[in-house]
Write a protein that holds these residues in place. Structure first.
Motif, PDB file in Angstrom:
ATOM      1  N   ASP A 117       0.828  -1.214   0.000  1.00 46.92           N
ATOM      2  CA  ASP A 117       0.000   0.000   0.000  1.00 46.92           C
ATOM      3  C   ASP A 117       0.858   1.258   0.000  1.00 46.92           C
ATOM      4  O   ASP A 117       0.544   2.231  -0.695  1.00 46.92           O
ATOM      5  N   ARG A 144       2.292   1.783  -3.498  1.00 48.52           N
ATOM      6  CA  ARG A 144       1.241   2.234  -4.412  1.00 48.52           C
ATOM      7  C   ARG A 144       0.885   3.692  -4.158  1.00 48.52           C
ATOM      8  O   ARG A 144       0.721   4.473  -5.104  1.00 48.52           O
ATOM      9  N   ASP A 145       0.763   4.085  -2.909  1.00 52.66           N
ATOM     10  CA  ASP A 145       0.409   5.473  -2.603  1.00 52.66           C
ATOM     11  C   ASP A 145       1.498   6.438  -3.071  1.00 52.66           C
ATOM     12  O   ASP A 145       1.198   7.512  -3.618  1.00 52.66           O
ATOM     13  N   ASN A 187       1.292   6.744  -6.843  1.00 50.50           N
ATOM     14  CA  ASN A 187       0.187   7.588  -7.280  1.00 50.50           C
ATOM     15  C   ASN A 187       0.518   9.063  -7.107  1.00 50.50           C
ATOM     16  O   ASN A 187       0.112   9.899  -7.936  1.00 50.50           O
ATOM     17  N   ARG A 188       1.244   9.402  -6.061  1.00 48.69           N
ATOM     18  CA  ARG A 188       1.705  10.784  -5.920  1.00 48.69           C
ATOM     19  C   ARG A 188       2.677  11.137  -7.034  1.00 48.69           C
ATOM     20  O   ARG A 188       2.644  12.241  -7.587  1.00 48.69           O
TER      21      ARG A 188
END
Length: 290
Positions: A180, A183-184, A187-188
């Motif tokens: 997670d 992935r976060d 995405n940023r």
């Protein structure tokens, strides 16, 4: 950079093709005019995978304008279109700025043009088009770029079809505790300015595009087009893991050690033949409301 991108595009082409929404493609194909050559625009065409996918699924004859900022990728497009056409028993003619692929079931003329799409200020590429299309593009552009795109399409009354737009969701199996976090951070990273009108729409691109086209007077339909990667796609998984780790480290250098450890474990799963990855994407089709 172009050589490595060309390799990546070759690897992902069959995965993109299997993930795309056949329903939206058929819907757009049914709206194309009959009895005249279709005039089609492929934005950021790369090596032409979007053209190869659609050429067999749209009515013909077809007249394509394929635009990209990379002369190297446009040259690769011509080479790959020639091989693709020859494999179908078509007659192929290749020139410096385009090619012709003709056979019993196919009449496809492709003009290539090197264009910087950063400002999207050349309305001439849209003039007279029946369809504007792209693959794996919208998450790289800004919301203002998407609004300009919708305005260009509206001015010409053209339909639109955009495939394989990253939506910010992914899952890995086996699960690792840092999945997670990586992935976060990715995405940023995806939302950083890619030189296409400002900060990229990134994972929100399909939602932004839906709104921009709806505000321009379009009916919009969306469908999922997720990648589902298993051991057979090990080369693609490896490039994804390496790319995700690099992007995450750029966003959080203080977590570099944890990210590197995550990367090593993910690659170990891959080497053991047990890694599976789902990467979320969406397709979008738009046509003018009656």
């Amino acid at each position: 950079m172009d050589d490595s991108l060309s390799h990546w595009l070759r690897l992902r082409e069959p995965i993109d093709a299997s993930a795309r929404s056949a329903t939206l493609t058929r819907a757009i194909a049914a709206m194309m005019p009959v009895g005249e050559p279709l005039r089609l625009l492929d934005l950021a065409t790369g090596a032409g995978s979007n053209i190869r996918y659609l050429a067999d699924r749209l009515p013909g004859p077809q007249r394509w304008l394929a635009v990209d900022a990379s002369a190297t990728l446009l040259a690769d497009l011509l080479e790959r279109m020639a091989s693709w056409g020859a494999a179908r028993g078509c007659q192929v003619q290749v020139g410096a700025d385009g090619c012709v692929v003709r056979g019993t079931q196919l009449d496809c003329v492709i003009e290539t043009r090197q264009v910087d799409l950063g400002a999207l200020d050349d309305h001439g590429i849209f003039a007279g088009r029946h369809l504007v299309t792209a693959s794996a593009l919208l998450d790289l552009v800004s919301e203002s770029w998407l609004r300009t795109l919708a305005a260009h399409c509206r001015a010409e009354g053209t339909a639109a079809l955009f495939a394989i737009t990253y939506n910010g969701r992914s899952s890995c199996d086996p699960i690792e505790p840092e999945d997670d976090m990586v992935r976060d951070l990715l995405n940023r990273h995806q939302a950083r300015d890619k030189g296409l009108g400002g900060p990229a729409a990134g994972p929100d691109a399909v939602t932004h595009a839906e709104r921009c086209f709806a505000e321009a007077g379009y009916h919009v339909a969306r469908e999922a087009s997720d990648w589902r990667l298993g051991p057979a796609e090990a080369d693609v998984q490896r490039l994804l893991v390496d790319g995700w780790a690099q992007a995450a480290t750029e966003m959080a250098p203080d977590r570099a050690a944890a990210i590197a450890d995550w990367q090593a474990r993910r690659l170990a799963h891959l080497d053991a033949g047990r890694a599976r990855v789902v990467v979320g994407h969406g397709d979008l089709a738009a046509w003018l409301r009656a």
